[in-house]
Design a protein around this motif. Structure first.
Motif, PDB file in Angstrom:
ATOM      1  N   LEU A 278      -0.238 -16.184  -1.350  1.00  0.00           N
ATOM      2  CA  LEU A 278      -1.371 -15.992  -0.451  1.00  0.00           C
ATOM      3  C   LEU A 278      -1.074 -14.871   0.549  1.00  0.00           C
ATOM      4  CD1 LEU A 278      -4.156 -16.856   0.579  1.00  0.00           C
ATOM      5  CD2 LEU A 278      -3.002 -18.590   1.968  1.00  0.00           C
ATOM      6  N   LEU A 279       0.112 -14.864   1.109  1.00  0.00           N
ATOM      7  CA  LEU A 279       0.505 -13.827   2.056  1.00  0.00           C
ATOM      8  C   LEU A 279       0.499 -12.455   1.385  1.00  0.00           C
ATOM      9  CD1 LEU A 279       1.493 -13.056   4.866  1.00  0.00           C
ATOM     10  CD2 LEU A 279       3.817 -13.571   4.110  1.00  0.00           C
TER      11      LEU A 279
ATOM     12  N   ARG B  50      -1.279 -11.521  -1.209  1.00  0.00           N
ATOM     13  CA  ARG B  50      -2.663 -11.131  -1.440  1.00  0.00           C
ATOM     14  C   ARG B  50      -3.351 -10.650  -0.163  1.00  0.00           C
ATOM     15  NH1 ARG B  50      -4.947 -15.872  -5.458  1.00  0.00           N
ATOM     16  NH2 ARG B  50      -3.670 -15.308  -7.248  1.00  0.00           N
ATOM     17  N   MET B  51      -3.037 -11.339   0.935  1.00  0.00           N
ATOM     18  CA  MET B  51      -3.640 -10.939   2.204  1.00  0.00           C
ATOM     19  C   MET B  51      -3.149  -9.546   2.616  1.00  0.00           C
ATOM     20  SD  MET B  51      -3.534 -14.569   4.265  1.00  0.00           S
ATOM     21  CE  MET B  51      -3.930 -13.823   5.819  1.00  0.00           C
ATOM     22  N   GLN B  52      -1.865  -9.291   2.402  1.00  0.00           N
ATOM     23  CA  GLN B  52      -1.299  -7.997   2.744  1.00  0.00           C
ATOM     24  C   GLN B  52      -1.886  -6.890   1.873  1.00  0.00           C
ATOM     25  OE1 GLN B  52       2.917  -8.739   2.444  1.00  0.00           O
ATOM     26  NE2 GLN B  52       3.083  -9.272   4.605  1.00  0.00           N
ATOM     27  N   GLN B  53      -2.101  -7.174   0.614  1.00  0.00           N
ATOM     28  CA  GLN B  53      -2.713  -6.191  -0.289  1.00  0.00           C
ATOM     29  C   GLN B  53      -4.154  -5.932   0.113  1.00  0.00           C
ATOM     30  OE1 GLN B  53      -2.177  -7.775  -4.228  1.00  0.00           O
ATOM     31  NE2 GLN B  53      -0.137  -6.894  -4.455  1.00  0.00           N
ATOM     32  N   GLY B  54      -4.844  -6.954   0.548  1.00  0.00           N
ATOM     33  CA  GLY B  54      -6.242  -6.819   0.932  1.00  0.00           C
ATOM     34  C   GLY B  54      -6.438  -5.988   2.178  1.00  0.00           C
ATOM     35  N   THR B  55      -5.452  -5.995   3.067  1.00  0.00           N
ATOM     36  CA  THR B  55      -5.564  -5.220   4.312  1.00  0.00           C
ATOM     37  C   THR B  55      -4.930  -3.844   4.188  1.00  0.00           C
ATOM     38  OG1 THR B  55      -3.516  -6.188   5.207  1.00  0.00           O
ATOM     39  CG2 THR B  55      -5.608  -7.297   5.746  1.00  0.00           C
ATOM     40  N   GLY B  56      -4.249  -3.607   3.070  1.00  0.00           N
ATOM     41  CA  GLY B  56      -3.648  -2.292   2.836  1.00  0.00           C
ATOM     42  C   GLY B  56      -2.311  -2.117   3.516  1.00  0.00           C
ATOM     43  N   THR B  57      -1.700  -3.217   4.025  1.00  0.00           N
ATOM     44  CA  THR B  57      -0.368  -3.095   4.644  1.00  0.00           C
ATOM     45  C   THR B  57       0.686  -3.546   3.661  1.00  0.00           C
ATOM     46  OG1 THR B  57      -0.542  -5.341   5.556  1.00  0.00           O
ATOM     47  CG2 THR B  57      -1.251  -3.514   6.967  1.00  0.00           C
ATOM     48  N   ALA B  58       1.879  -3.083   3.848  1.00  0.00           N
ATOM     49  CA  ALA B  58       2.955  -3.435   2.924  1.00  0.00           C
ATOM     50  C   ALA B  58       3.851  -4.478   3.501  1.00  0.00           C
ATOM     51  CB  ALA B  58       3.772  -2.200   2.583  1.00  0.00           C
TER      52      ALA B  58
END
Length: 66
Positions: free
Chosen positions: A55-56, A58-66
């Motif tokens: 989940l974390l 996916r959330m990071q990918q969704g916001t564009g942060t690595a």
């Protein structure tokens, strides 16, 4: 586990130096149940941890942060 199984299976006032057959069987079953529950909980906690990591990620990918 030691205290819980001892409390459950061995009377507080010892009559004999050795465990009786019933006490031994009770202790064996108590320890087996404890270990089974411990294993199940470990598997479930690992599963939940992996779900959280996914989940974390996916959330990071969704916001564009690595």
């Amino acid at each position: 586990m030691t205290q819980a199984c001892h409390r459950k299976c061995v009377p507080p006032h010892y009559k004999d130096a050795e465990l009786s057959k019933g006490e031994s069987v009770c202790l064996d079953r108590c320890v087996a149940k404890y270990l089974e529950v411990h294993e199940r909980m470990g598997k479930k906690l690992t599963e939940l941890s992996l779900q959280d990591e996914e989940l974390l990620r996916r959330m990071q990918q969704g916001t564009g942060t690595a």
